[in-house]
Design a protein around this motif. Structure first.
Motif, short mmCIF file in Angstrom:
data_model
loop_
_atom_site.label_atom_id
_atom_site.label_comp_id
_atom_site.label_asym_id
_atom_site.label_seq_id
_atom_site.Cartn_x
_atom_site.Cartn_y
_atom_site.Cartn_z
N ASP A 48 0.81 -1.23 0.00
CA ASP A 48 0.00 0.00 0.00
C ASP A 48 0.84 1.27 0.00
O ASP A 48 0.31 2.37 -0.13
CB ASP A 48 -0.96 0.01 1.19
CG ASP A 48 -0.24 -0.08 2.54
OD1 ASP A 48 1.02 -0.12 2.55
OD2 ASP A 48 -0.92 -0.12 3.58
N GLN A 78 -3.08 -8.02 4.17
CA GLN A 78 -2.83 -7.81 2.76
C GLN A 78 -1.65 -8.68 2.29
O GLN A 78 -0.83 -9.10 3.11
CB GLN A 78 -2.51 -6.33 2.49
CG GLN A 78 -3.65 -5.39 2.84
CD GLN A 78 -3.37 -3.97 2.39
OE1 GLN A 78 -3.18 -3.72 1.21
NE2 GLN A 78 -3.34 -3.04 3.34
N THR A 99 2.49 -4.85 5.11
CA THR A 99 2.11 -3.45 5.32
C THR A 99 2.34 -3.08 6.78
O THR A 99 2.49 -3.96 7.64
CB THR A 99 0.64 -3.22 4.97
OG1 THR A 99 -0.17 -4.00 5.87
CG2 THR A 99 0.34 -3.63 3.53
#
Length: 441
Positions: A48, A78, A99
């Motif tokens: 991200d 994620q 992340t």
């Protein structure tokens, strides 16, 4: 939260068979805030692109939303961002970068798992554990060979361990101590989060990515049940002579007194690992004759004594000033070449990118970092070689900053010894093996 972790630890220690039924609720805002504070600020972001500092701008709000999703069982990790780092001169090692939010949750789970399993782990395990280090493992191997009846060393490597961990067996290992479905579900989601590489998503039905905060403790739990306990309860108890395992993460060395025990272990290990989805690397695995007896015999016959590698060092037979046997250790030649290659590439990349006064202190830190790891008793020759080669490489790239090549060797020597001296090689880790405790076999 520290008090709650201590209570978990106390319960785990008092009742080795206890299965914890309520753990996930500990992942509250206050606890996750502590976990966030422990994250390193300069680490690369996940897929991200959110950095630690960016996440911190709305920290309270972000953590509040995170806890709501965790309690509502709506939190899903994620995929990790896959990158590759040099492993040696010819290969690379894949790393998975989670992340920031996933790192926070992983840090919390890691603390909970450590509170439980640190009470179960046996002494032979040294990798990624509190108050234990690779140098502790190195010293144990040294003293084992010096003070025990060791004549054979089994040097085996698990092929692509972190990529081949079986998820079903991993969960079964966790269920030995954990009966909280929420925490088990959360760990399972991390295992199956997948990998993002060059914009393409890849599912993961095996393995635990290197680079994840939770991966080392999961690896230790897996190998605790598959290797450590099995060795202590079955291999060691059935051996006819001395036997000792020393493990650092997935890297381990086993010392034996008798050849039949060493060969028997090697054969049984193939079957044991295969049962749990793992495989012994044929190229990196062997059984060698090593120790005081073979060294003494070699002095009479002239035969060459085999060596073995462990945690970046090559173990070899050496002699004391009095001419008696001792364990010698030096930097693994492959590691030395890889380290010098990395140094050369770094110097080349920064010579025109930043000013000399900025990269020279970094060079000092790199040298000290090398000494702190490889500076162990008996390895002064190797770290001196690293220093001298690094000095020559720096001289080469300093001169290439200018077409005139006006920086003479004499001027450079004054720089590194007088004006802005580079740190000299230093032994940071002393291995004390008292002669009174040594026993000849």
């Amino acid at each position: 939260m520290q008090t709650k972790l201590e209570l978990i630890t106390w319960r785990a220690r008092e009742n080795p068979k206890m299965r914890f039924t309520s753990l996930a609720h500990h992942l509250g805002e206050g606890f996750l805030l502590e976990c966030f504070r422990e994250l390193k600020k300069d680490k690369a972001p996940g897929i991200d692109g959110v950095t630690v500092r960016k996440y911190e701008e709305r920290l309270e709000e972000n953590l509040r939303e995170l806890v709501v999703r965790l309690k509502g069982k709506k939190y899903r990790p994620q995929p990790v961002r896959r990158v590759y780092i040099p492993k040696d001169g010819k290969s690379v090692r894949p790393l998975g970068i989670p992340t920031i939010e996933d790192k926070i949750v992983q840090m919390g789970i890691k603390k909970i798992l450590e509170a439980i399993y640190e009470q179960d782990f046996v002494e032979v395990s040294y990798g990624f554990r509190p108050n234990r280090s690779c140098h502790d493992a190195l010293e144990v191997v040294d003293k084992t060979i010096m003070t025990k009846a060791v004549n054979y060393v089994v040097d085996m490597d698990i092929e692509k361990f972190f990529d081949t961990v079986d998820h079903k067996w991993m969960m079964r290992c966790l269920e030995q101590r954990i009966a909280d479905p929420s925490l088990l579900r959360l760990i399972g989601r991390f295992l199956k989060a997948g990998v993002m590489e060059e914009g393409k998503y890849q599912e993961t039905d095996r393995g635990t990515p290197q680079g994840g905060i939770i991966s080392p403790v999961l690896a230790n739990i897996y190998l605790h049940y598959i290797l450590d306990l099995w060795f202590e309860k079955e291999v060691k108890s059935q051996a006819k002579g001395y036997a000792q395992l020393t493990r650092y993460a997935d890297d381990f060395i086993v010392c034996f007194e008798r050849e039949e025990d060493a060969k028997g272990f090697g054969e049984r290990l193939w079957q044991r690992l295969g049962k749990f989805g793992l495989k012994v690397s044929e190229e990196k695995s062997r059984i060698i004759e090593f120790g005081r007896k073979v060294w003494q015999r070699s002095k009479k016959t002239g035969e060459k004594v085999s060596t073995f590698n462990f945690l970046g060092f090559t173990y070899h037979g050496d002699k004391t000033r009095k001419g008696t046997f001792k364990v010698g250790r030096k930097t693994n030649p492959k590691k030395m070449r890889a380290k010098l290659k990395a140094m050369n590439q770094w110097l080349k990349s920064i010579r025109n990118a930043i000013e000399f006064k900025e990269w020279w202190p970094i060079l000092k830190q790199k040298l000290i970092g090398h000494y702190r790891y490889y500076g162990i008793s008996g390895n002064m020759k190797s770290i001196r070689k690293y220093y001298s080669q690094s000095v020559k490489l720096a001289y080469k790239w300093v001169n290439r900053r200018s077409q005139k090549r006006s920086f003479t060797w004499e001027k450079y020597r004054r720089l590194i010894y007088e004006w802005n001296p580079l740190p000299q090689p230093k032994i940071y880790h002393l291995t004390y093996t008292l002669s009174s405790k040594r026993k000849c076999y």
